[in-house]
Design a protein around this motif. Structure first.
Motif, short mmCIF file in Angstrom:
data_model
loop_
_atom_site.label_atom_id
_atom_site.label_comp_id
_atom_site.label_asym_id
_atom_site.label_seq_id
_atom_site.Cartn_x
_atom_site.Cartn_y
_atom_site.Cartn_z
N UNK A 1 -4.64 9.30 11.34
CA UNK A 1 -3.62 10.19 11.90
C UNK A 1 -4.20 11.55 12.27
N UNK B 1 3.64 7.00 5.43
CA UNK B 1 3.35 7.73 4.20
C UNK B 1 4.26 8.94 4.00
N UNK B 2 4.42 9.76 5.03
CA UNK B 2 5.16 11.01 4.86
C UNK B 2 6.54 10.78 4.28
N UNK C 1 0.84 9.92 -4.57
CA UNK C 1 0.87 11.25 -3.97
C UNK C 1 2.12 12.01 -4.40
N UNK D 1 -4.58 8.52 5.91
CA UNK D 1 -3.86 9.49 6.74
C UNK D 1 -4.83 10.30 7.60
N UNK E 1 3.11 15.01 9.22
CA UNK E 1 3.15 13.57 9.49
C UNK E 1 4.53 13.10 9.92
N UNK E 2 5.56 13.82 9.49
CA UNK E 2 6.92 13.45 9.89
C UNK E 2 7.20 13.82 11.34
N UNK F 1 0.79 2.17 7.37
CA UNK F 1 0.72 2.97 6.15
C UNK F 1 0.59 4.45 6.53
N UNK F 2 -0.33 4.75 7.45
CA UNK F 2 -0.55 6.15 7.85
C UNK F 2 0.74 6.76 8.38
N UNK G 1 -2.90 -0.70 8.20
CA UNK G 1 -3.29 0.66 7.84
C UNK G 1 -2.58 1.68 8.72
N UNK G 2 -2.38 1.36 9.99
CA UNK G 2 -1.63 2.26 10.88
C UNK G 2 -0.22 2.46 10.35
N UNK H 1 0.83 -1.21 0.00
CA UNK H 1 0.00 0.00 0.00
C UNK H 1 0.86 1.26 0.00
N UNK I 1 0.26 3.90 -3.00
CA UNK I 1 -0.37 5.17 -2.60
C UNK I 1 0.67 6.28 -2.46
#
Lengths: 277, 286
Positions: free
Chosen positions: B23, A151-152, A94, B19, A116-117, A147-148, A144-145, A86, A90
Protein backbone atom coordinates in the motif's frame (compact mmCIF):
# COMPACT_ATOMS: atom_id res chain seq x y z
CA UNK A 1 -53.59 5.53 23.72
CA UNK A 2 -55.34 3.13 21.38
CA UNK A 3 -55.51 5.62 18.55
CA UNK A 4 -51.79 6.22 18.94
CA UNK A 5 -51.08 2.54 18.63
CA UNK A 6 -53.34 2.25 15.64
CA UNK A 7 -51.55 5.16 14.02
CA UNK A 8 -48.20 3.41 14.53
CA UNK A 9 -49.64 0.29 12.94
CA UNK A 10 -50.93 2.17 9.91
CA UNK A 11 -47.73 4.16 9.45
CA UNK A 12 -45.74 0.96 9.81
CA UNK A 13 -47.80 -0.74 7.14
CA UNK A 14 -47.34 2.21 4.79
CA UNK A 15 -43.60 2.20 5.42
CA UNK A 16 -43.44 -1.56 4.83
CA UNK A 17 -45.31 -1.20 1.57
CA UNK A 18 -42.95 1.56 0.42
CA UNK A 19 -39.87 -0.42 1.46
CA UNK A 20 -41.26 -3.42 -0.38
CA UNK A 21 -41.67 -1.46 -3.63
CA UNK A 22 -38.32 0.29 -3.38
CA UNK A 23 -36.04 -2.40 -1.96
CA UNK A 24 -37.64 -5.81 -2.43
CA UNK A 25 -39.14 -5.61 -5.90
CA UNK A 26 -35.76 -5.25 -7.63
CA UNK A 27 -34.69 -8.56 -6.09
CA UNK A 28 -37.93 -10.21 -7.17
CA UNK A 29 -37.12 -8.93 -10.65
CA UNK A 30 -33.87 -10.92 -10.52
CA UNK A 31 -35.68 -14.03 -9.31
CA UNK A 32 -38.45 -13.84 -11.92
CA UNK A 33 -36.11 -13.38 -14.83
CA UNK A 34 -33.70 -16.04 -13.58
CA UNK A 35 -36.58 -18.50 -13.90
CA UNK A 36 -37.55 -17.74 -17.49
CA UNK A 37 -36.86 -19.58 -20.70
CA UNK A 38 -34.32 -17.88 -22.98
CA UNK A 39 -36.57 -16.07 -25.48
CA UNK A 40 -38.97 -14.94 -22.74
CA UNK A 41 -36.16 -13.17 -20.91
CA UNK A 42 -34.73 -11.43 -23.97
CA UNK A 43 -36.16 -8.21 -22.61
CA UNK A 44 -36.44 -8.76 -18.86
CA UNK A 45 -39.74 -7.71 -17.33
CA UNK A 46 -42.04 -8.39 -14.40
CA UNK A 47 -44.16 -10.79 -16.44
CA UNK A 48 -44.14 -14.16 -14.71
CA UNK A 49 -42.43 -16.95 -16.61
CA UNK A 50 -44.79 -19.21 -18.60
CA UNK A 51 -43.16 -22.09 -16.81
CA UNK A 52 -40.46 -21.74 -14.21
CA UNK A 53 -37.15 -23.24 -15.14
CA UNK A 54 -34.89 -22.12 -12.31
CA UNK A 55 -33.14 -25.48 -12.13
CA UNK A 56 -32.39 -25.77 -15.87
CA UNK A 57 -31.01 -22.24 -15.88
CA UNK A 58 -28.91 -22.95 -12.82
CA UNK A 59 -27.38 -25.99 -14.49
CA UNK A 60 -26.76 -24.00 -17.66
CA UNK A 61 -24.97 -21.20 -15.80
CA UNK A 62 -22.83 -23.61 -13.82
CA UNK A 63 -21.85 -25.51 -16.97
CA UNK A 64 -21.16 -22.39 -19.01
CA UNK A 65 -17.60 -21.94 -20.22
CA UNK A 66 -16.34 -25.22 -18.83
CA UNK A 67 -17.75 -24.86 -15.32
CA UNK A 68 -16.13 -21.47 -14.92
CA UNK A 69 -18.55 -20.49 -12.14
CA UNK A 70 -17.38 -23.38 -9.97
CA UNK A 71 -13.76 -22.34 -10.46
CA UNK A 72 -14.78 -18.81 -9.58
CA UNK A 73 -16.50 -19.94 -6.39
CA UNK A 74 -13.39 -21.89 -5.47
CA UNK A 75 -11.07 -18.91 -6.13
CA UNK A 76 -13.30 -16.46 -4.29
CA UNK A 77 -13.52 -18.80 -1.32
CA UNK A 78 -9.75 -19.28 -1.14
CA UNK A 79 -9.13 -15.53 -1.34
CA UNK A 80 -11.81 -14.71 1.23
CA UNK A 81 -10.82 -17.36 3.76
CA UNK A 82 -7.09 -16.71 3.39
CA UNK A 83 -7.45 -12.95 3.74
CA UNK A 84 -9.80 -13.24 6.72
CA UNK A 85 -7.43 -15.50 8.68
CA UNK A 86 -4.54 -13.05 8.22
CA UNK A 87 -6.72 -10.01 8.86
CA UNK A 88 -8.03 -11.38 12.14
CA UNK A 89 -4.63 -12.36 13.53
CA UNK A 90 -2.54 -9.43 12.28
CA UNK A 91 -5.30 -6.87 12.73
CA UNK A 92 -5.98 -7.92 16.32
CA UNK A 93 -2.26 -7.77 17.13
CA UNK A 94 -2.01 -4.20 15.86
CA UNK A 95 -5.22 -3.13 17.57
CA UNK A 96 -3.95 -4.64 20.82
CA UNK A 97 -0.61 -2.83 20.87
CA UNK A 98 -2.25 0.36 19.61
CA UNK A 99 -4.77 0.38 22.43
CA UNK A 100 -2.51 -0.86 25.24
CA UNK A 101 0.60 1.18 24.69
CA UNK A 102 -0.03 4.86 24.07
CA UNK A 103 3.12 6.48 22.76
CA UNK A 104 4.40 8.77 20.06
CA UNK A 105 5.21 5.83 17.84
CA UNK A 106 1.64 4.60 18.19
CA UNK A 107 0.34 7.93 17.05
CA UNK A 108 2.31 7.41 13.85
CA UNK A 109 0.81 3.95 13.43
CA UNK A 110 -2.66 5.36 14.00
CA UNK A 111 -1.97 7.95 11.32
CA UNK A 112 -1.19 5.19 8.83
CA UNK A 113 -4.34 3.35 9.82
CA UNK A 114 -6.44 6.42 9.03
CA UNK A 115 -4.51 7.00 5.80
CA UNK A 116 -5.32 3.44 4.79
CA UNK A 117 -9.02 4.19 5.18
CA UNK A 118 -8.95 7.23 2.95
CA UNK A 119 -6.23 7.01 0.34
CA UNK A 120 -7.27 5.35 -2.89
CA UNK A 121 -4.87 2.53 -3.80
CA UNK A 122 -2.49 3.49 -6.61
CA UNK A 123 -3.40 0.66 -8.93
CA UNK A 124 -0.78 0.58 -11.68
CA UNK A 125 2.18 1.04 -9.29
CA UNK A 126 0.69 -1.76 -7.19
CA UNK A 127 0.72 -4.02 -10.22
CA UNK A 128 4.35 -3.02 -10.73
CA UNK A 129 5.21 -4.01 -7.14
CA UNK A 130 3.26 -7.27 -7.45
CA UNK A 131 5.11 -8.12 -10.65
CA UNK A 132 8.43 -7.40 -8.93
CA UNK A 133 7.51 -9.83 -6.17
CA UNK A 134 6.15 -12.46 -8.55
CA UNK A 135 2.70 -12.11 -7.00
CA UNK A 136 0.81 -10.60 -9.95
CA UNK A 137 -2.02 -12.86 -11.21
CA UNK A 138 -1.68 -15.17 -8.23
CA UNK A 139 -4.25 -16.03 -5.58
CA UNK A 140 -1.83 -15.42 -2.71
CA UNK A 141 -0.96 -12.02 -4.15
CA UNK A 142 -4.68 -11.23 -4.19
CA UNK A 143 -5.00 -12.44 -0.59
CA UNK A 144 -2.22 -10.11 0.55
CA UNK A 145 -3.79 -7.19 -1.33
CA UNK A 146 -7.11 -7.79 0.42
CA UNK A 147 -5.26 -7.89 3.74
CA UNK A 148 -3.46 -4.61 3.00
CA UNK A 149 -6.73 -2.89 2.02
CA UNK A 150 -8.79 -4.38 4.86
CA UNK A 151 -6.33 -3.82 7.70
CA UNK A 152 -7.31 -0.26 8.59
CA UNK A 153 -10.95 -1.01 9.23
CA UNK A 154 -10.10 -4.23 11.09
CA UNK A 155 -7.58 -2.49 13.35
CA UNK A 156 -10.08 0.24 14.23
CA UNK A 157 -12.72 -2.32 15.18
CA UNK A 158 -10.28 -4.27 17.34
CA UNK A 159 -8.83 -1.18 18.98
CA UNK A 160 -12.29 0.05 20.00
CA UNK A 161 -13.22 -3.35 21.40
CA UNK A 162 -9.96 -4.05 23.24
CA UNK A 163 -10.49 -0.89 25.30
CA UNK A 164 -13.37 -2.74 26.98
CA UNK A 165 -11.12 -5.59 28.15
CA UNK A 166 -9.58 -4.85 31.55
CA UNK A 167 -5.81 -4.59 31.72
CA UNK A 168 -5.84 -6.53 34.99
CA UNK A 169 -6.16 -9.69 32.93
CA UNK A 170 -2.92 -8.97 31.03
CA UNK A 171 -1.17 -8.15 34.29
CA UNK A 172 -2.38 -11.30 36.05
CA UNK A 173 -1.08 -13.41 33.17
CA UNK A 174 2.18 -11.46 33.20
CA UNK A 175 2.67 -12.16 36.91
CA UNK A 176 2.00 -15.83 36.25
CA UNK A 177 5.04 -15.67 33.99
CA UNK A 178 3.35 -15.64 30.57
CA UNK A 179 5.32 -14.29 27.62
CA UNK A 180 3.72 -11.40 25.66
CA UNK A 181 2.65 -13.66 22.79
CA UNK A 182 1.14 -16.10 25.29
CA UNK A 183 -0.84 -13.30 26.94
CA UNK A 184 -2.15 -12.24 23.57
CA UNK A 185 -2.97 -15.59 22.00
CA UNK A 186 -4.11 -17.39 25.14
CA UNK A 187 -5.80 -14.65 27.15
CA UNK A 188 -6.76 -11.69 25.00
CA UNK A 189 -7.55 -13.14 21.56
CA UNK A 190 -10.18 -15.60 22.88
CA UNK A 191 -11.90 -12.68 24.62
CA UNK A 192 -12.14 -10.80 21.33
CA UNK A 193 -14.56 -13.33 19.88
CA UNK A 194 -17.55 -10.98 19.48
CA UNK A 195 -15.60 -8.45 17.46
CA UNK A 196 -13.81 -11.23 15.57
CA UNK A 197 -17.17 -12.49 14.40
CA UNK A 198 -17.97 -8.97 13.21
CA UNK A 199 -14.67 -8.68 11.38
CA UNK A 200 -15.23 -12.04 9.71
CA UNK A 201 -18.75 -11.16 8.62
CA UNK A 202 -18.06 -7.62 7.40
CA UNK A 203 -14.76 -8.35 5.67
CA UNK A 204 -15.85 -11.60 4.08
CA UNK A 205 -18.77 -9.82 2.47
CA UNK A 206 -16.63 -6.99 1.19
CA UNK A 207 -13.87 -9.30 -0.09
CA UNK A 208 -16.33 -11.73 -1.66
CA UNK A 209 -18.14 -8.84 -3.34
CA UNK A 210 -14.99 -7.07 -4.47
CA UNK A 211 -14.92 -6.50 -8.19
CA UNK A 212 -12.42 -3.71 -8.76
CA UNK A 213 -9.31 -5.30 -7.31
CA UNK A 214 -9.59 -8.73 -8.91
CA UNK A 215 -10.23 -6.90 -12.17
CA UNK A 216 -6.84 -5.16 -11.86
CA UNK A 217 -4.66 -7.65 -10.02
CA UNK A 218 -6.05 -11.00 -11.06
CA UNK A 219 -6.58 -11.05 -14.82
CA UNK A 220 -6.78 -14.33 -16.72
CA UNK A 221 -9.54 -16.90 -17.04
CA UNK A 222 -7.92 -19.35 -14.60
CA UNK A 223 -8.12 -16.70 -11.87
CA UNK A 224 -11.77 -15.65 -12.18
CA UNK A 225 -13.69 -14.65 -9.08
CA UNK A 226 -17.45 -14.70 -8.79
CA UNK A 227 -17.87 -10.98 -9.37
CA UNK A 228 -15.71 -11.18 -12.48
CA UNK A 229 -17.89 -13.98 -13.89
CA UNK A 230 -20.81 -11.61 -13.61
CA UNK A 231 -18.89 -9.01 -15.54
CA UNK A 232 -17.74 -11.49 -18.19
CA UNK A 233 -21.21 -12.97 -18.51
CA UNK A 234 -22.66 -9.51 -18.95
CA UNK A 235 -21.13 -9.32 -22.42
CA UNK A 236 -21.37 -13.05 -23.16
CA UNK A 237 -25.02 -13.46 -22.17
CA UNK A 238 -26.55 -10.42 -23.87
CA UNK A 239 -28.87 -12.77 -25.68
CA UNK A 240 -29.44 -14.96 -22.62
CA UNK A 241 -30.60 -12.58 -19.96
CA UNK A 242 -32.18 -15.43 -18.02
CA UNK A 243 -28.71 -16.90 -17.41
CA UNK A 244 -27.28 -13.51 -16.50
CA UNK A 245 -29.99 -13.07 -13.90
CA UNK A 246 -29.46 -16.60 -12.63
CA UNK A 247 -25.80 -15.70 -12.20
CA UNK A 248 -26.70 -12.57 -10.21
CA UNK A 249 -28.96 -14.74 -8.07
CA UNK A 250 -26.22 -17.28 -7.38
CA UNK A 251 -23.68 -14.61 -6.51
CA UNK A 252 -26.17 -13.02 -4.11
CA UNK A 253 -26.82 -16.25 -2.19
CA UNK A 254 -23.67 -16.20 0.02
CA UNK A 255 -24.21 -12.62 1.27
CA UNK A 256 -27.88 -13.45 1.79
CA UNK A 257 -26.96 -16.42 4.00
CA UNK A 258 -24.45 -14.35 5.94
CA UNK A 259 -27.10 -11.69 6.36
CA UNK A 260 -29.66 -14.15 7.69
CA UNK A 261 -27.28 -15.74 10.18
CA UNK A 262 -25.33 -12.71 11.36
CA UNK A 263 -27.78 -9.81 11.02
CA UNK A 264 -27.28 -8.78 14.66
CA UNK A 265 -23.49 -8.94 14.64
CA UNK A 266 -23.29 -6.91 11.45
CA UNK A 267 -25.33 -4.16 13.01
CA UNK A 268 -23.45 -4.23 16.32
CA UNK A 269 -20.00 -4.35 14.74
CA UNK A 270 -20.60 -1.75 12.06
CA UNK A 271 -21.91 0.74 14.55
CA UNK A 272 -19.20 0.07 17.14
CA UNK A 273 -16.50 0.65 14.56
CA UNK A 274 -18.16 3.50 12.76
CA UNK A 275 -19.30 5.74 15.58
CA UNK A 276 -16.60 5.25 18.18
CA UNK A 277 -13.94 5.72 15.51
CA UNK B 1 15.23 0.18 35.24
CA UNK B 2 12.52 0.00 32.61
CA UNK B 3 10.75 -3.32 32.28
CA UNK B 4 10.25 -4.78 28.86
CA UNK B 5 6.75 -3.92 27.76
CA UNK B 6 4.27 -6.78 27.56
CA UNK B 7 3.03 -5.10 24.39
CA UNK B 8 5.99 -5.49 22.08
CA UNK B 9 6.14 -3.62 18.79
CA UNK B 10 6.92 -6.75 16.81
CA UNK B 11 3.22 -7.48 17.10
CA UNK B 12 2.75 -4.72 14.56
CA UNK B 13 5.40 -6.08 12.22
CA UNK B 14 3.49 -8.59 10.04
CA UNK B 15 0.70 -6.12 9.32
CA UNK B 16 3.20 -3.32 8.82
CA UNK B 17 5.18 -5.30 6.24
CA UNK B 18 2.10 -6.16 4.16
CA UNK B 19 0.70 -2.63 4.44
CA UNK B 20 4.02 -0.99 3.59
CA UNK B 21 4.90 -3.19 0.63
CA UNK B 22 1.45 -3.35 -0.98
CA UNK B 23 0.00 0.00 0.00
CA UNK B 24 2.54 2.62 1.05
CA UNK B 25 5.23 1.76 -1.50
CA UNK B 26 2.84 1.85 -4.47
CA UNK B 27 1.34 5.09 -3.17
CA UNK B 28 4.77 6.69 -2.85
CA UNK B 29 5.81 5.30 -6.25
CA UNK B 30 2.69 6.75 -7.84
CA UNK B 31 4.05 10.27 -7.32
CA UNK B 32 7.10 9.39 -9.39
CA UNK B 33 5.31 7.37 -12.06
CA UNK B 34 2.72 10.10 -12.55
CA UNK B 35 5.59 12.22 -13.88
CA UNK B 36 6.59 9.67 -16.49
CA UNK B 37 5.50 8.44 -19.85
CA UNK B 38 5.02 4.84 -18.77
CA UNK B 39 3.88 2.03 -21.03
CA UNK B 40 4.52 -1.65 -21.61
CA UNK B 41 8.05 -0.97 -22.77
CA UNK B 42 9.41 1.24 -20.03
CA UNK B 43 9.15 4.73 -18.63
CA UNK B 44 10.60 8.09 -19.34
CA UNK B 45 10.51 11.22 -17.19
CA UNK B 46 8.27 13.88 -18.73
CA UNK B 47 7.60 16.21 -15.80
CA UNK B 48 4.10 17.54 -15.40
CA UNK B 49 2.92 16.67 -18.88
CA UNK B 50 0.43 14.05 -17.69
CA UNK B 51 -1.19 16.59 -15.42
CA UNK B 52 -1.27 19.20 -18.17
CA UNK B 53 -2.93 16.62 -20.43
CA UNK B 54 -5.37 15.80 -17.72
CA UNK B 55 -6.49 19.37 -17.18
CA UNK B 56 -6.60 20.29 -20.86
CA UNK B 57 -8.47 17.28 -22.26
CA UNK B 58 -12.22 17.92 -21.99
CA UNK B 59 -13.04 14.22 -21.59
CA UNK B 60 -10.56 13.86 -18.73
CA UNK B 61 -11.71 16.95 -16.92
CA UNK B 62 -15.27 15.68 -17.33
CA UNK B 63 -14.26 12.71 -15.19
CA UNK B 64 -13.00 15.06 -12.50
CA UNK B 65 -16.11 17.26 -12.36
CA UNK B 66 -18.38 14.21 -12.52
CA UNK B 67 -16.53 12.70 -9.57
CA UNK B 68 -17.18 15.77 -7.45
CA UNK B 69 -20.84 16.08 -8.50
CA UNK B 70 -21.43 12.41 -7.86
CA UNK B 71 -19.76 12.34 -4.45
CA UNK B 72 -21.44 15.49 -3.14
CA UNK B 73 -24.85 14.44 -4.44
CA UNK B 74 -24.80 10.89 -3.12
CA UNK B 75 -23.32 11.69 0.26
CA UNK B 76 -25.72 14.58 0.78
CA UNK B 77 -28.69 12.39 -0.06
CA UNK B 78 -27.45 9.49 2.06
CA UNK B 79 -26.96 11.81 5.04
CA UNK B 80 -30.40 13.41 4.86
CA UNK B 81 -32.32 10.24 3.96
CA UNK B 82 -30.30 8.17 6.42
CA UNK B 83 -31.15 10.49 9.30
CA UNK B 84 -34.84 10.66 8.39
CA UNK B 85 -35.08 6.89 7.97
CA UNK B 86 -33.24 6.33 11.25
CA UNK B 87 -35.64 8.63 13.12
CA UNK B 88 -38.56 6.81 11.53
CA UNK B 89 -37.13 3.38 12.31
CA UNK B 90 -36.52 4.17 15.98
CA UNK B 91 -39.99 5.61 16.61
CA UNK B 92 -41.54 2.29 17.56
CA UNK B 93 -43.19 1.76 14.21
CA UNK B 94 -45.00 -1.48 13.44
CA UNK B 95 -42.59 -3.86 11.66
CA UNK B 96 -39.58 -1.78 12.62
CA UNK B 97 -37.08 -4.66 12.80
CA UNK B 98 -38.13 -6.03 9.43
CA UNK B 99 -37.94 -2.56 7.91
CA UNK B 100 -34.38 -2.07 9.17
CA UNK B 101 -33.35 -5.37 7.60
CA UNK B 102 -34.99 -4.56 4.28
CA UNK B 103 -33.33 -1.16 4.05
CA UNK B 104 -29.93 -2.57 4.99
CA UNK B 105 -29.90 -5.62 2.74
CA UNK B 106 -28.77 -3.90 -0.51
CA UNK B 107 -25.58 -2.85 1.30
CA UNK B 108 -24.52 -6.48 1.29
CA UNK B 109 -25.26 -7.32 -2.32
CA UNK B 110 -22.45 -7.08 -4.82
CA UNK B 111 -22.30 -3.70 -6.49
CA UNK B 112 -21.69 -5.21 -9.88
CA UNK B 113 -24.86 -7.32 -9.53
CA UNK B 114 -26.86 -4.27 -8.49
CA UNK B 115 -25.40 -2.37 -11.44
CA UNK B 116 -26.39 -4.99 -14.01
CA UNK B 117 -29.86 -5.33 -12.48
CA UNK B 118 -30.57 -1.61 -12.59
CA UNK B 119 -29.06 -1.19 -16.03
CA UNK B 120 -31.79 -3.61 -17.18
CA UNK B 121 -34.55 -1.97 -15.15
CA UNK B 122 -33.56 1.44 -16.53
CA UNK B 123 -33.68 0.39 -20.17
CA UNK B 124 -35.48 3.20 -22.03
CA UNK B 125 -38.15 1.10 -23.79
CA UNK B 126 -38.56 -2.27 -22.11
CA UNK B 127 -37.00 -1.44 -18.73
CA UNK B 128 -39.24 -2.14 -15.76
CA UNK B 129 -39.09 1.40 -14.44
CA UNK B 130 -40.31 3.02 -17.63
CA UNK B 131 -42.91 0.31 -18.18
CA UNK B 132 -44.25 1.02 -14.69
CA UNK B 133 -44.22 4.76 -15.37
CA UNK B 134 -46.04 4.06 -18.64
CA UNK B 135 -48.99 2.53 -16.71
CA UNK B 136 -49.57 5.83 -14.96
CA UNK B 137 -49.18 7.77 -18.18
CA UNK B 138 -45.63 9.06 -17.75
CA UNK B 139 -43.20 8.81 -20.61
CA UNK B 140 -40.03 7.76 -18.77
CA UNK B 141 -36.68 9.21 -19.88
CA UNK B 142 -33.65 7.31 -21.20
CA UNK B 143 -32.15 6.95 -17.74
CA UNK B 144 -28.78 5.72 -18.92
CA UNK B 145 -28.86 6.61 -22.60
CA UNK B 146 -29.43 10.32 -22.17
CA UNK B 147 -25.98 11.88 -21.63
CA UNK B 148 -27.45 14.59 -19.42
CA UNK B 149 -29.10 12.05 -17.16
CA UNK B 150 -26.79 9.03 -16.97
CA UNK B 151 -24.64 10.23 -14.08
CA UNK B 152 -27.68 11.16 -12.00
CA UNK B 153 -29.37 7.82 -12.67
CA UNK B 154 -26.27 6.04 -11.40
CA UNK B 155 -26.22 8.36 -8.37
CA UNK B 156 -29.82 7.35 -7.68
CA UNK B 157 -28.87 3.68 -7.70
CA UNK B 158 -25.88 4.36 -5.46
CA UNK B 159 -28.14 6.11 -2.95
CA UNK B 160 -30.55 3.17 -3.11
CA UNK B 161 -27.67 0.80 -2.42
CA UNK B 162 -25.93 2.79 0.32
CA UNK B 163 -28.68 4.49 2.31
CA UNK B 164 -29.01 1.42 4.55
CA UNK B 165 -25.52 1.86 5.93
CA UNK B 166 -26.13 5.54 6.69
CA UNK B 167 -29.40 4.61 8.38
CA UNK B 168 -27.67 1.98 10.48
CA UNK B 169 -24.99 4.41 11.67
CA UNK B 170 -27.65 6.99 12.53
CA UNK B 171 -29.68 4.41 14.44
CA UNK B 172 -26.61 3.76 16.59
CA UNK B 173 -26.09 7.51 17.02
CA UNK B 174 -29.71 8.05 18.03
CA UNK B 175 -29.50 5.26 20.59
CA UNK B 176 -26.66 7.14 22.29
CA UNK B 177 -28.82 10.22 22.93
CA UNK B 178 -30.31 10.10 26.41
CA UNK B 179 -34.06 10.38 26.77
CA UNK B 180 -33.68 13.17 29.36
CA UNK B 181 -32.83 15.71 26.64
CA UNK B 182 -36.12 15.06 24.91
CA UNK B 183 -38.04 15.12 28.18
CA UNK B 184 -36.50 18.42 29.23
CA UNK B 185 -37.24 19.95 25.85
CA UNK B 186 -40.79 18.64 25.92
CA UNK B 187 -41.37 20.18 29.34
CA UNK B 188 -40.17 23.46 27.89
CA UNK B 189 -42.91 23.07 25.32
CA UNK B 190 -40.88 22.17 22.24
CA UNK B 191 -42.78 20.97 19.17
CA UNK B 192 -41.77 17.78 17.35
CA UNK B 193 -40.06 19.79 14.65
CA UNK B 194 -38.12 21.73 17.28
CA UNK B 195 -37.17 18.49 19.02
CA UNK B 196 -35.72 17.25 15.74
CA UNK B 197 -33.80 20.43 14.88
CA UNK B 198 -32.70 21.49 18.35
CA UNK B 199 -32.06 18.15 20.03
CA UNK B 200 -31.67 15.32 17.54
CA UNK B 201 -29.64 17.02 14.82
CA UNK B 202 -26.99 18.57 17.13
CA UNK B 203 -26.65 15.47 19.28
CA UNK B 204 -26.18 12.98 16.44
CA UNK B 205 -23.25 14.97 15.15
CA UNK B 206 -20.70 12.17 15.67
CA UNK B 207 -22.84 9.92 13.49
CA UNK B 208 -23.22 12.69 10.93
CA UNK B 209 -19.45 13.07 10.77
CA UNK B 210 -19.08 9.37 10.13
CA UNK B 211 -21.82 9.20 7.50
CA UNK B 212 -20.64 12.28 5.59
CA UNK B 213 -16.99 11.29 5.54
CA UNK B 214 -17.59 7.61 4.77
CA UNK B 215 -20.00 8.33 1.94
CA UNK B 216 -17.85 11.10 0.49
CA UNK B 217 -14.80 8.84 0.37
CA UNK B 218 -16.91 6.07 -1.11
CA UNK B 219 -18.44 8.40 -3.68
CA UNK B 220 -15.11 9.87 -4.76
CA UNK B 221 -13.62 6.39 -5.25
CA UNK B 222 -16.62 4.66 -6.83
CA UNK B 223 -15.85 2.50 -9.84
CA UNK B 224 -17.77 -0.77 -9.99
CA UNK B 225 -21.30 0.62 -10.15
CA UNK B 226 -20.47 3.04 -12.94
CA UNK B 227 -18.55 0.39 -14.84
CA UNK B 228 -21.40 -2.11 -14.61
CA UNK B 229 -24.06 0.40 -15.63
CA UNK B 230 -22.60 2.57 -18.38
CA UNK B 231 -18.80 2.07 -18.70
CA UNK B 232 -18.65 5.85 -18.30
CA UNK B 233 -20.92 6.46 -21.30
CA UNK B 234 -22.75 7.54 -23.30
CA UNK B 235 -19.66 9.23 -24.66
CA UNK B 236 -17.82 10.33 -21.56
CA UNK B 237 -20.90 11.72 -19.86
CA UNK B 238 -20.78 9.48 -16.78
CA UNK B 239 -17.03 8.99 -16.53
CA UNK B 240 -15.52 9.53 -13.08
CA UNK B 241 -11.87 9.58 -12.03
CA UNK B 242 -11.87 5.88 -11.16
CA UNK B 243 -13.23 4.88 -14.57
CA UNK B 244 -10.80 7.24 -16.33
CA UNK B 245 -7.96 5.60 -14.40
CA UNK B 246 -9.13 2.18 -15.57
CA UNK B 247 -9.60 3.25 -19.20
CA UNK B 248 -6.11 4.79 -19.37
CA UNK B 249 -4.68 1.66 -17.78
CA UNK B 250 -6.47 -0.54 -20.33
CA UNK B 251 -5.17 1.62 -23.15
CA UNK B 252 -1.62 1.15 -21.87
CA UNK B 253 -1.09 4.75 -20.72
CA UNK B 254 0.19 3.78 -17.28
CA UNK B 255 1.72 7.18 -16.53
CA UNK B 256 -1.49 9.02 -17.33
CA UNK B 257 -3.52 6.47 -15.40
CA UNK B 258 -1.28 6.95 -12.37
CA UNK B 259 -1.56 10.72 -12.69
CA UNK B 260 -5.32 10.19 -12.45
CA UNK B 261 -4.69 8.28 -9.23
CA UNK B 262 -2.61 11.14 -7.82
CA UNK B 263 -5.40 13.61 -8.70
CA UNK B 264 -7.93 11.39 -6.95
CA UNK B 265 -5.63 11.22 -3.93
CA UNK B 266 -5.31 15.03 -3.88
CA UNK B 267 -9.05 15.48 -4.31
CA UNK B 268 -9.83 13.21 -1.36
CA UNK B 269 -7.22 14.98 0.80
CA UNK B 270 -8.54 18.42 -0.20
CA UNK B 271 -12.14 17.57 0.55
CA UNK B 272 -11.85 15.24 3.54
CA UNK B 273 -9.13 16.93 5.61
CA UNK B 274 -10.83 20.33 6.02
CA UNK B 275 -14.17 18.64 6.53
CA UNK B 276 -12.86 16.35 9.27
CA UNK B 277 -11.17 19.32 10.91
CA UNK B 278 -14.37 21.39 10.75
CA UNK B 279 -16.49 18.59 12.19
CA UNK B 280 -14.03 17.99 15.03
CA UNK B 281 -13.85 21.66 15.92
CA UNK B 282 -17.62 21.86 16.08
CA UNK B 283 -17.66 18.86 18.35
CA UNK B 284 -15.36 20.60 20.83
CA UNK B 285 -17.66 23.63 20.95
CA UNK B 286 -20.51 21.59 22.37
Amino acid sequence: MRTKRRRKLIHGLIALAAAFVIFVIPFLFVLINAGKAGPEAASPSFAMPANWQLWQNLVAVVQARDYMLLLAYFNSTVITVGAIVLLVIFGAMVGYVLQRRPSKFNRVIYGFVLAGLMIPPAVVPTIWVLQGLGLFKTLHGMILIQVAYGLSFTVLLYRAFISTIPRDLDEAALIDGAKPWQIFFRVVLPLLKPVTVTVIVVQSISIFNDFTHPLYYLPGSENVTVQITLYNFQSQFVSQMNLLFMNILLVTVPPLLVFIFFNRQIVAGMTAGAVKG
Amino acid sequence: MQMKSPYPYWFVAPAAVIFTVLFLVPTAASFWFSLTNWDLFGFQFIGLENFIDFFSEPFLIKGLTNTIIFAVLTSGAKTVLGLLLAVLLTSGLFGQGLLRSIVFFPVLVSTIGVGILFAEMMHPTHGAINVALGYIGIDGPGWLTNPKLALYSIALVDIWRGVGLATLIYIAGLAAIGNEYYEAARIDGATRLQLFWRVTVPLVRPATTTVVILSLIGGLRLFDLIWAMTRGGPGFSSDVLASVIYKQYQAGFYGLSTAGNVILFALIALIIAPLAWWFNRKELDL
